[in-house]
Scaffold this motif. Structure first.
Motif, PDB file in Angstrom:
ATOM      1  N   PRO A 295       0.798  -1.213   0.000  1.00  0.00           N
ATOM      2  CA  PRO A 295       0.000   0.000   0.000  1.00  0.00           C
ATOM      3  C   PRO A 295       0.837   1.272   0.000  1.00  0.00           C
ATOM      4  O   PRO A 295       0.283   2.340  -0.170  1.00  0.00           O
TER       5      PRO A 295
ATOM      6  N   ARG B  48       0.653   4.209  -2.770  1.00  0.00           N
ATOM      7  CA  ARG B  48      -0.523   5.054  -2.915  1.00  0.00           C
ATOM      8  C   ARG B  48      -0.208   6.490  -2.506  1.00  0.00           C
ATOM      9  O   ARG B  48       0.553   6.732  -1.578  1.00  0.00           O
TER      10      ARG B  48
ATOM     11  N   PRO C 234      -2.218   9.365  -1.130  1.00  0.00           N
ATOM     12  CA  PRO C 234      -3.480   9.934  -0.659  1.00  0.00           C
ATOM     13  C   PRO C 234      -3.385  11.448  -0.626  1.00  0.00           C
ATOM     14  O   PRO C 234      -2.304  12.017  -0.544  1.00  0.00           O
TER      15      PRO C 234
ATOM     16  N   ALA D 295      -1.422   7.133   6.776  1.00  0.00           N
ATOM     17  CA  ALA D 295      -1.583   5.780   6.260  1.00  0.00           C
ATOM     18  C   ALA D 295      -0.463   5.394   5.309  1.00  0.00           C
ATOM     19  O   ALA D 295      -0.143   4.221   5.164  1.00  0.00           O
TER      20      ALA D 295
ATOM     21  N   GLN E  20       3.223   1.757   8.042  1.00  0.00           N
ATOM     22  CA  GLN E  20       3.162   0.476   7.331  1.00  0.00           C
ATOM     23  C   GLN E  20       3.913  -0.607   8.091  1.00  0.00           C
ATOM     24  O   GLN E  20       3.520  -1.773   8.089  1.00  0.00           O
TER      25      GLN E  20
END
Lengths: 557, 134
Positions: B12, B15, B17, B25, B31
């Protein structure tokens, strides 16, 4: 799960309407003597009166809905752990699994280990992220995770919660009647109705007045009595064999009448593959379903910080393991002291074994203690279940779906209290209609439904990025439908002497418990629905959700 | 158990955001704790729950092996059942130690940062909330 208190209640002098209904005659037929019966009654009434007053005192004072759903969020880890242990271990575990050990030895022990292992799923996988991302009910967590379809997933999860809670609640109430039947002979209609209505009314009062604080209190009281009662009785059994496990095993093997085979696998299954798969299916349902029962999951939301939650869950783990080990000693002790033939002669399911053992080694006082314990256990678990079901009904269905989140606190609180009454009355009615059903079967069905609908949804929701609303709906409705269909065509419903319709045979699914098929089906459907969705859910919503689930930003630093 | 498998961290992190809160995140240390929690969860679950289900399978389909007497009346199966409790105790011990060392410090730090950011952003008094502390 004890019932003679209800006979005692029926014969209470202050209760003239029920004193004349012939229960004293029924009383004489019971296994347990009159003195022990009176003592049980006194013990039980004191517990109920004291805890009812405490529930009133600790009840939500300021009409706050959060207090009704979650109670005092600053309890110490030990108290939380006791309450969790109380939620996890029902009367079915205490009486049913000890009976299973007394009758089938090794296989019964295996079942008890499964009950303990089930708590590991809670501890390791679900507890912390669920608490961090949760609010009042399970559906709150799921709505946060899948915000674009929150109404649909709320309705589905509320339906699953209500199904599981009602099944398990009816199992508790029917358990009361079943024990009544074992101890005083077949109870007449009046006694049976009284028993169910009295338990049901007490439960409704606890929840409607006390909310979560009341439920927590009775749960802690029950857990303390349970730990004390089980350890005293187990110590008495062990001291009889000079604290030698081998001596106990020897006596159990000879008391069982089948010798060393009692301590080897295979006594419960009738040899065939169907029997073996049925046992495996039951174990799968227990290991994954006990963890997913709504009232157990709802209690995980109550601690104010992640650390308190972790300590509480570890405490609960220790207490559950201790009680299960003690119950193993009790089951073996029952086989050794009372004898397997006598136990199965009195009641083929073995539920009476602990009471018979207590009568044999501790006399009427110990019997009264154990009976009172069994009864309080029944009451406490029923209370937790009613609260979980009522919260789901009031919060998910009424406040969030029907009123669209615009309900005032006081309005929602009134709705929650009314929902409690509705759930209680519904459960009493179902219990009165289906009082012939087997408690253990009802309970294991509740486990299977929870494990194949609630568990896949929550696990995917907490951990899988690509999980979508379609996957959630498919897992919940599909898992539920799978259980219902498999049970409808299983020996539980038709073809056997003990089924609902013994006369007809449409049982083409051979297993009593659908878990072995329905749990993988629930997970598979959740995966399939997510993969077949048009696209992934809003990635930003998932990021927000996982930050919240991981960090739990609501707690003090 | 393998501590530094990088499999979990990569996915992830790529990504990007947009929201201010969601930068948390995508941070590498976030992570890492997320991966650490999952790793211990999956490992411990497969040891305790998976081990138990294997034990049930063995009891059902290899009864003659587990019925073998060990010491006195204790059979191999009974010893294994007692062993399950030992395995669970060890799992809980490893789990709490792992969480304390690898997860809690980072989580505490990130949470404190998150709170500071939130305070900086909301100069105006907090709007009235309907449900207590949420």
């Amino acid at each position: 799960m004890v019932t003679h208190p209800w006979i005692g209640r029926a014969a209470l002098p202050g209760d003239p309407a029920t004193a004349a209904d012939g229960s004293p005659a029924a009383l004489a037929a019971g296994v347990v003597g009159g003195f022990s019966l009176k003592l049980t009654f006194i013990l039980f009434v004191s517990v109920v009166v004291v805890s009812m007053f405490t529930a009133l005192i600790t009840a939500p004072q300021r009409d706050e809905i959060g207090e009704f759903y979650l109670g005092n969020r600053n309890l110490s880890p030990l108290r939380n752990g006791l309450a969790m242990c109380g939620d996890h271990l029902s009367a079915a575990t205490l009486l049913g699994s000890t009976g299973l050990i007394a009758l089938s030895g090794y296989d019964g022990l295996l079942y008890l280990v499964g009950t303990t292992v089930a708590w590991m799923t809670v501890l390791l996988l679900i507890a912390e992220p669920l608490r961090n991302a949760g609010k009042f009910t399970l559906a709150d967590t799921l709505a946060l995770r899948l915000p674009h379809n929150r109404r649909a997933v709320r309705v589905a999860l509320a339906l699953c919660t209500l199904t599981v809670s009602l099944l398990y609640l009816v199992a508790q109430l029917v358990g009361g009647v079943a024990l009544l039947a074992q101890f005083v002979g077949r109870p007449d209609n009046t006694t049976r109705t009284l028993c169910v209505i009295a338990i049901g009314t007490l439960v409704v009062l606890y929840v409607a007045l006390g909310g979560m604080p009341g439920a927590t209190y009775i749960q802690i009281v029950k857990a303390v009595i349970m730990v004390a009662g089980v350890s005293v009785t187990a110590a008495l059994v062990l001291s009889r064999y000079r604290w030698q496990v081998d001596g106990l095993l020897d006596a159990a093997a000879s008391g069982s009448g089948v010798g060393q085979r009692f301590l080897e696998p295979g006594l419960r299954q009738d040899g065939g593959t169907t029997g073996k798969l049925d046992f495996l299916s039951l174990q799968v349902a227990v290991v994954f379903g006990l963890a997913a029962l709504p009232h157990v999951m709802m209690r995980l939301l109550t601690p104010a910080t992640t650390r308190v939650l972790r300590h509480s869950v570890v405490w609960a783990m220790g207490l559950v393991a201790f009680v299960c080990l003690g119950a193993a000693v009790l089951g073996l002790g029952a086989a050794a002291v009372v004898g397997r033939q006598i136990i199965s002669g009195i009641d083929p399911t073995g539920d009476a074994s602990v009471l018979l053992l207590a009568e044999e080694i501790g006399g009427p006082v110990l019997t009264a203690l154990v009976s009172c314990l069994a009864f309080v256990t029944l009451l406490a678990v029923a209370t937790g279940l009613t609260l979980a079901a009522a919260s789901s009904l009031a919060h998910d269905l009424y406040a969030e779906v029907i009123r669209g989140g615009r309900a005032r606190e006081r309005e929602e609180l009134t709705a929650a209290r009314l929902a409690t009454v509705v759930i209680g009355v519904l459960a009493m009615l179902i219990a009165l209609v289906s009082w012939r059903a087997n408690t253990a079967t009802l309970a294991s069905l509740a486990f299977a439904v929870a494990a194949s609908s609630i568990l896949p949804t929550m696990v995917y929701g907490l951990f899988w990025r690509r999980f979508t609303a379609r996957g959630a709906l498919l897992a919940m409705y599909g898992g539920l439908a799978c259980c219902v269909v498999l049970v409808a065509f299983s020996p539980v419903v038709s073809s056997r002497p003990g089924s609902f319709f013994p006369g007809v045979d449409f049982a083409f699914f051979p297993l009593q418990n659908p878990g072995l098929v329905s749990v993988p089906a629930g997970f598979l459907l959740g995966w399939l629905g997510s993969v077949l969705s048009d696209g992934p859910e809003d990635p930003e919503a998932y990021d927000t959700f996982q930050v919240r689930a991981e960090l739990g930003a609501d707690q003090p630093a | 158990m393998q501590r530094h498998s990088s499999r979990h961290h990569e996915r992830p992190a790529g990504r990007t955001p947009s929201g201010a809160r969601n930068t948390v995140a995508s941070r590498p240390d976030f992570q890492v704790v997320r991966g650490a929690r999952r790793r211990i969860g999956v490992t411990a679950m497969s040891v305790s729950v998976g081990g138990f289900l294997l034990f049930v399978l063995a009891s059902l389909f290899l009864p003659e092996v587990l019925g073998r007497p060990l010491v006195g009346h204790v059979t191999l199966g009974l010893a294994a059942a007692a062993g399950q409790f030992v395995v669970m105790a060890l799992t809980v011990w490893r789990y709490t130690a792992h969480m304390k060392r690898r997860v809690d410090p980072t989580v505490d730090r990130l949470r404190a940062e998150l709170r500071r950011d939130a305070e900086r952003r909301t100069r105006t008094p907090r709007q009235e909330r309907r449900f207590g502390a949420w």
